[in-house]
Design an enzyme around this catalytic site. Structure first.
Site: not given
Ligand code: CP
Length: 292
Positions: A99, A127
Protein backbone atom coordinates in the site's frame (compact mmCIF):
# COMPACT_ATOMS: atom_id res chain seq x y z
CA UNK A 1 3.08 -14.86 -13.25
CA UNK A 2 -0.01 -12.80 -12.44
CA UNK A 3 -0.20 -9.64 -10.33
CA UNK A 4 -3.23 -7.84 -8.90
CA UNK A 5 -2.88 -4.14 -9.60
CA UNK A 6 -6.47 -3.39 -10.62
CA UNK A 7 -9.63 -5.48 -10.84
CA UNK A 8 -9.37 -5.70 -14.63
CA UNK A 9 -6.36 -7.98 -14.10
CA UNK A 10 -8.96 -10.70 -13.51
CA UNK A 11 -11.57 -11.83 -16.01
CA UNK A 12 -15.18 -12.22 -14.96
CA UNK A 13 -14.72 -15.98 -14.83
CA UNK A 14 -11.63 -15.63 -12.67
CA UNK A 15 -13.57 -13.40 -10.27
CA UNK A 16 -16.45 -15.87 -10.05
CA UNK A 17 -13.94 -18.62 -9.37
CA UNK A 18 -12.40 -16.45 -6.62
CA UNK A 19 -15.88 -16.16 -5.12
CA UNK A 20 -16.25 -19.96 -5.10
CA UNK A 21 -12.99 -20.22 -3.20
CA UNK A 22 -13.89 -17.36 -0.86
CA UNK A 23 -17.17 -19.09 0.01
CA UNK A 24 -15.18 -22.14 1.09
CA UNK A 25 -12.72 -20.00 3.08
CA UNK A 26 -15.65 -18.41 4.94
CA UNK A 27 -15.99 -21.74 6.75
CA UNK A 28 -12.65 -20.88 8.38
CA UNK A 29 -11.51 -24.48 8.43
CA UNK A 30 -7.76 -24.81 9.00
CA UNK A 31 -5.72 -25.82 5.97
CA UNK A 32 -2.16 -25.67 4.74
CA UNK A 33 -2.67 -24.66 1.11
CA UNK A 34 0.17 -22.12 1.40
CA UNK A 35 2.36 -23.99 3.87
CA UNK A 36 6.01 -23.08 3.35
CA UNK A 37 5.16 -19.83 1.51
CA UNK A 38 6.33 -16.44 2.74
CA UNK A 39 4.32 -13.28 2.13
CA UNK A 40 5.71 -9.80 2.73
CA UNK A 41 3.48 -6.82 3.54
CA UNK A 42 4.74 -3.29 2.88
CA UNK A 43 2.27 -0.70 4.15
CA UNK A 44 3.46 2.85 3.56
CA UNK A 45 0.02 4.13 4.60
CA UNK A 46 -1.99 3.23 7.69
CA UNK A 47 -4.42 0.33 7.59
CA UNK A 48 -6.55 -1.67 9.98
CA UNK A 49 -8.70 -3.88 7.75
CA UNK A 50 -6.62 -4.52 4.64
CA UNK A 51 -3.35 -5.31 6.34
CA UNK A 52 -4.77 -7.46 9.13
CA UNK A 53 -7.14 -9.33 6.82
CA UNK A 54 -4.32 -10.15 4.39
CA UNK A 55 -2.20 -11.33 7.31
CA UNK A 56 -4.99 -13.40 8.84
CA UNK A 57 -5.87 -14.86 5.44
CA UNK A 58 -2.22 -15.82 4.83
CA UNK A 59 -1.90 -17.43 8.26
CA UNK A 60 -5.15 -19.32 7.89
CA UNK A 61 -3.71 -20.84 4.72
CA UNK A 62 -0.53 -21.87 6.51
CA UNK A 63 1.77 -19.17 5.09
CA UNK A 64 4.28 -17.12 7.06
CA UNK A 65 3.94 -13.34 6.98
CA UNK A 66 6.75 -10.80 7.23
CA UNK A 67 5.48 -7.25 7.79
CA UNK A 68 8.13 -4.65 7.10
CA UNK A 69 7.83 -1.79 9.54
CA UNK A 70 8.35 0.98 7.02
CA UNK A 71 8.82 3.49 9.84
CA UNK A 72 12.04 1.74 10.91
CA UNK A 73 13.11 0.47 7.48
CA UNK A 74 16.00 1.86 5.47
CA UNK A 75 13.66 4.03 3.41
CA UNK A 76 14.28 6.58 6.20
CA UNK A 77 17.99 6.50 5.17
CA UNK A 78 17.15 7.47 1.62
CA UNK A 79 16.73 4.06 0.02
CA UNK A 80 14.29 4.25 -2.87
CA UNK A 81 11.11 2.20 -2.83
CA UNK A 82 12.40 0.37 -5.93
CA UNK A 83 15.59 -0.64 -4.12
CA UNK A 84 13.62 -1.62 -1.03
CA UNK A 85 11.39 -3.89 -3.09
CA UNK A 86 14.32 -5.31 -5.12
CA UNK A 87 16.05 -6.19 -1.83
CA UNK A 88 12.92 -7.81 -0.40
CA UNK A 89 12.55 -9.71 -3.68
CA UNK A 90 16.16 -10.95 -3.36
CA UNK A 91 15.03 -12.80 -0.21
CA UNK A 92 12.73 -14.87 -2.40
CA UNK A 93 9.25 -14.19 -1.00
CA UNK A 94 6.17 -15.77 -2.61
CA UNK A 95 4.15 -12.53 -2.77
CA UNK A 96 4.53 -8.86 -1.89
CA UNK A 97 1.50 -6.87 -0.76
CA UNK A 98 1.95 -3.12 -0.94
CA UNK A 99 0.00 0.00 0.00
CA UNK A 100 1.39 3.39 -0.97
CA UNK A 101 0.09 6.92 -1.39
CA UNK A 102 1.48 7.22 -4.93
CA UNK A 103 -0.89 6.24 -7.75
CA UNK A 104 0.65 3.61 -10.00
CA UNK A 105 3.47 2.66 -7.66
CA UNK A 106 2.54 -1.05 -7.29
CA UNK A 107 2.41 -1.41 -11.07
CA UNK A 108 5.82 0.24 -11.48
CA UNK A 109 7.33 -2.35 -9.12
CA UNK A 110 6.36 -5.31 -11.27
CA UNK A 111 9.65 -5.24 -13.19
CA UNK A 112 11.66 -5.48 -9.96
CA UNK A 113 10.22 -8.73 -8.62
CA UNK A 114 9.94 -12.44 -9.31
CA UNK A 115 6.72 -12.92 -7.34
CA UNK A 116 3.17 -11.55 -7.51
CA UNK A 117 2.63 -7.94 -6.45
CA UNK A 118 -0.72 -7.29 -4.81
CA UNK A 119 -1.96 -3.72 -4.69
CA UNK A 120 -3.44 -3.00 -1.25
CA UNK A 121 -4.31 0.57 -2.25
CA UNK A 122 -2.36 3.13 -4.30
CA UNK A 123 -3.26 6.75 -3.74
CA UNK A 124 -6.55 7.69 -5.36
CA UNK A 125 -6.18 5.04 -8.04
CA UNK A 126 -7.20 1.53 -7.01
CA UNK A 127 -8.02 -0.74 -4.12
CA UNK A 128 -8.78 -3.95 -6.02
CA UNK A 129 -9.26 -6.36 -3.11
CA UNK A 130 -11.68 -3.91 -1.48
CA UNK A 131 -13.79 -3.74 -4.63
CA UNK A 132 -13.69 -7.54 -4.97
CA UNK A 133 -14.87 -8.02 -1.38
CA UNK A 134 -17.56 -5.37 -1.91
CA UNK A 135 -18.78 -7.16 -5.03
CA UNK A 136 -18.63 -10.52 -3.23
CA UNK A 137 -20.78 -9.09 -0.41
CA UNK A 138 -23.37 -7.95 -2.97
CA UNK A 139 -23.14 -11.22 -4.89
CA UNK A 140 -23.81 -13.30 -1.78
CA UNK A 141 -26.59 -11.00 -0.57
CA UNK A 142 -28.44 -11.21 -3.88
CA UNK A 143 -27.52 -14.87 -4.49
CA UNK A 144 -25.70 -13.99 -7.69
CA UNK A 145 -28.58 -11.94 -9.17
CA UNK A 146 -26.75 -8.65 -9.72
CA UNK A 147 -27.88 -7.73 -13.24
CA UNK A 148 -29.82 -4.44 -13.12
CA UNK A 149 -29.20 -3.73 -9.44
CA UNK A 150 -28.67 -0.03 -8.78
CA UNK A 151 -26.00 1.28 -6.44
CA UNK A 152 -25.36 4.81 -5.20
CA UNK A 153 -21.73 5.46 -4.25
CA UNK A 154 -21.86 8.37 -1.82
CA UNK A 155 -19.22 10.85 -0.73
CA UNK A 156 -15.78 11.78 -2.00
CA UNK A 157 -16.11 9.81 -5.24
CA UNK A 158 -13.39 11.88 -6.89
CA UNK A 159 -10.58 11.06 -4.47
CA UNK A 160 -11.61 7.63 -3.20
CA UNK A 161 -9.67 4.66 -4.58
CA UNK A 162 -12.48 2.41 -3.33
CA UNK A 163 -14.91 4.36 -5.51
CA UNK A 164 -12.47 4.18 -8.42
CA UNK A 165 -12.14 0.40 -8.27
CA UNK A 166 -15.88 -0.11 -7.78
CA UNK A 167 -16.78 2.26 -10.64
CA UNK A 168 -14.73 0.06 -12.94
CA UNK A 169 -15.68 -3.35 -11.50
CA UNK A 170 -19.41 -3.22 -10.73
CA UNK A 171 -20.68 -2.43 -14.27
CA UNK A 172 -18.91 -5.58 -15.51
CA UNK A 173 -21.42 -7.54 -13.40
CA UNK A 174 -24.46 -5.60 -14.62
CA UNK A 175 -24.69 -3.21 -11.67
CA UNK A 176 -25.88 0.29 -12.53
CA UNK A 177 -23.63 2.79 -10.72
CA UNK A 178 -24.75 6.27 -9.71
CA UNK A 179 -22.51 8.75 -7.94
CA UNK A 180 -23.64 11.09 -5.17
CA UNK A 181 -21.30 13.91 -4.19
CA UNK A 182 -21.05 17.61 -3.59
CA UNK A 183 -19.60 19.59 -6.48
CA UNK A 184 -16.12 19.63 -4.94
CA UNK A 185 -15.94 15.81 -4.92
CA UNK A 186 -17.73 15.04 -8.18
CA UNK A 187 -16.02 12.65 -10.58
CA UNK A 188 -15.96 14.29 -14.00
CA UNK A 189 -17.52 11.69 -16.30
CA UNK A 190 -20.59 11.22 -18.46
CA UNK A 191 -20.47 7.46 -17.86
CA UNK A 192 -22.40 7.66 -14.59
CA UNK A 193 -25.56 9.37 -13.37
CA UNK A 194 -24.62 12.04 -10.88
CA UNK A 195 -26.61 13.35 -7.92
CA UNK A 196 -26.08 16.12 -5.39
CA UNK A 197 -27.69 14.51 -2.35
CA UNK A 198 -28.61 11.02 -1.16
CA UNK A 199 -32.24 12.10 -0.71
CA UNK A 200 -32.55 12.55 -4.51
CA UNK A 201 -31.83 8.88 -5.24
CA UNK A 202 -32.63 6.89 -2.10
CA UNK A 203 -35.99 5.70 -3.48
CA UNK A 204 -34.38 4.27 -6.63
CA UNK A 205 -31.45 2.19 -5.35
CA UNK A 206 -30.89 -1.33 -4.10
CA UNK A 207 -27.49 -0.64 -2.57
CA UNK A 208 -25.82 2.37 -0.96
CA UNK A 209 -22.05 2.42 -0.60
CA UNK A 210 -21.09 5.20 1.76
CA UNK A 211 -17.48 6.31 1.54
CA UNK A 212 -15.26 7.62 4.27
CA UNK A 213 -15.48 11.38 4.44
CA UNK A 214 -11.79 12.23 4.36
CA UNK A 215 -12.64 15.64 5.74
CA UNK A 216 -9.83 15.52 8.26
CA UNK A 217 -7.37 15.71 5.36
CA UNK A 218 -8.43 18.28 2.86
CA UNK A 219 -12.13 18.74 2.70
CA UNK A 220 -12.86 21.12 5.53
CA UNK A 221 -11.87 23.94 3.23
CA UNK A 222 -15.08 23.15 1.32
CA UNK A 223 -17.41 22.79 4.30
CA UNK A 224 -17.94 24.89 7.38
CA UNK A 225 -18.16 21.77 9.54
CA UNK A 226 -18.46 18.02 9.42
CA UNK A 227 -22.09 18.41 10.42
CA UNK A 228 -22.76 20.55 7.37
CA UNK A 229 -21.38 17.78 5.12
CA UNK A 230 -23.36 15.16 7.05
CA UNK A 231 -26.67 16.92 6.36
CA UNK A 232 -26.66 15.72 2.75
CA UNK A 233 -24.38 12.66 2.83
CA UNK A 234 -24.80 10.87 6.16
CA UNK A 235 -26.91 7.72 5.89
CA UNK A 236 -29.61 8.03 8.52
CA UNK A 237 -32.63 6.02 9.61
CA UNK A 238 -34.77 8.91 8.39
CA UNK A 239 -33.33 8.53 4.87
CA UNK A 240 -33.48 4.73 4.81
CA UNK A 241 -36.98 4.38 6.32
CA UNK A 242 -38.01 0.75 5.82
CA UNK A 243 -36.54 0.55 2.32
CA UNK A 244 -34.95 -2.70 1.28
CA UNK A 245 -31.46 -1.27 0.76
CA UNK A 246 -28.14 -3.01 1.34
CA UNK A 247 -25.84 -0.55 3.13
CA UNK A 248 -22.08 -0.88 2.67
CA UNK A 249 -18.99 1.08 3.68
CA UNK A 250 -15.32 0.11 3.19
CA UNK A 251 -14.26 1.50 6.59
CA UNK A 252 -13.06 3.23 8.57
CA UNK A 253 -16.48 4.75 9.24
CA UNK A 254 -16.75 8.28 10.58
CA UNK A 255 -19.73 7.68 12.82
CA UNK A 256 -22.61 10.13 12.41
CA UNK A 257 -20.82 11.76 9.48
CA UNK A 258 -20.85 8.87 6.97
CA UNK A 259 -23.46 6.63 8.68
CA UNK A 260 -25.34 7.19 11.93
CA UNK A 261 -24.81 5.00 15.00
CA UNK A 262 -28.38 3.83 14.56
CA UNK A 263 -27.89 2.71 10.95
CA UNK A 264 -24.60 0.98 11.81
CA UNK A 265 -26.64 -1.29 14.09
CA UNK A 266 -29.38 -1.82 11.51
CA UNK A 267 -29.48 -5.33 9.99
CA UNK A 268 -29.36 -3.79 6.49
CA UNK A 269 -25.87 -2.48 7.24
CA UNK A 270 -23.26 -5.11 6.28
CA UNK A 271 -20.07 -3.25 7.20
CA UNK A 272 -18.75 -6.02 9.45
CA UNK A 273 -19.83 -8.71 7.00
CA UNK A 274 -17.66 -6.88 4.43
CA UNK A 275 -14.71 -7.19 6.84
CA UNK A 276 -15.31 -10.92 7.31
CA UNK A 277 -15.66 -11.35 3.56
CA UNK A 278 -12.41 -9.44 3.13
CA UNK A 279 -10.44 -12.21 4.83
CA UNK A 280 -12.02 -14.84 2.58
CA UNK A 281 -11.52 -12.84 -0.63
CA UNK A 282 -7.90 -12.08 0.24
CA UNK A 283 -7.30 -15.74 1.03
CA UNK A 284 -8.71 -16.59 -2.41
CA UNK A 285 -6.50 -13.96 -4.08
CA UNK A 286 -3.37 -15.25 -2.29
CA UNK A 287 -4.15 -18.82 -3.28
CA UNK A 288 -4.79 -17.87 -6.89
CA UNK A 289 -1.68 -15.74 -7.36
CA UNK A 290 0.81 -17.77 -5.35
CA UNK A 291 -0.19 -21.21 -6.62
CA UNK A 292 -0.71 -20.10 -10.25
N1 CP B 1 -11.07 -0.35 3.71
C1 CP B 1 -9.78 -0.17 3.99
O1 CP B 1 -8.91 -0.10 3.10
O2 CP B 1 -9.51 -0.08 5.33
P1 CP B 1 -8.05 0.10 5.93
O3 CP B 1 -7.54 1.45 5.48
O4 CP B 1 -8.22 0.00 7.41
O5 CP B 1 -7.17 -1.00 5.37
Amino acid sequence: MQHLIRTSDFTKDEILSLFDNAREFLKFEPNDILKGKIIVTLFFENSTRTRSSFEIAAKRLGAEVVSLDVGTSSTSKGETIFDTVANINAMNPDAIIIRHSECGLPESLVGYVDCPIINAGDGRHSHPTQALLDLFTMYEHYEGELEGKRIAIVGDVRNSRVAGSNRRLLPRFGIDVSLVAPDCFKYESNDFKQYNTVAEIVDEVDIIMSLRSQLERHNLTYFESLNEYAKDYCITKELMGDKNILLLHPGPVNRNIDITDEMLKDPRCKVLQQVTNGVAIRAAVLKKLILA
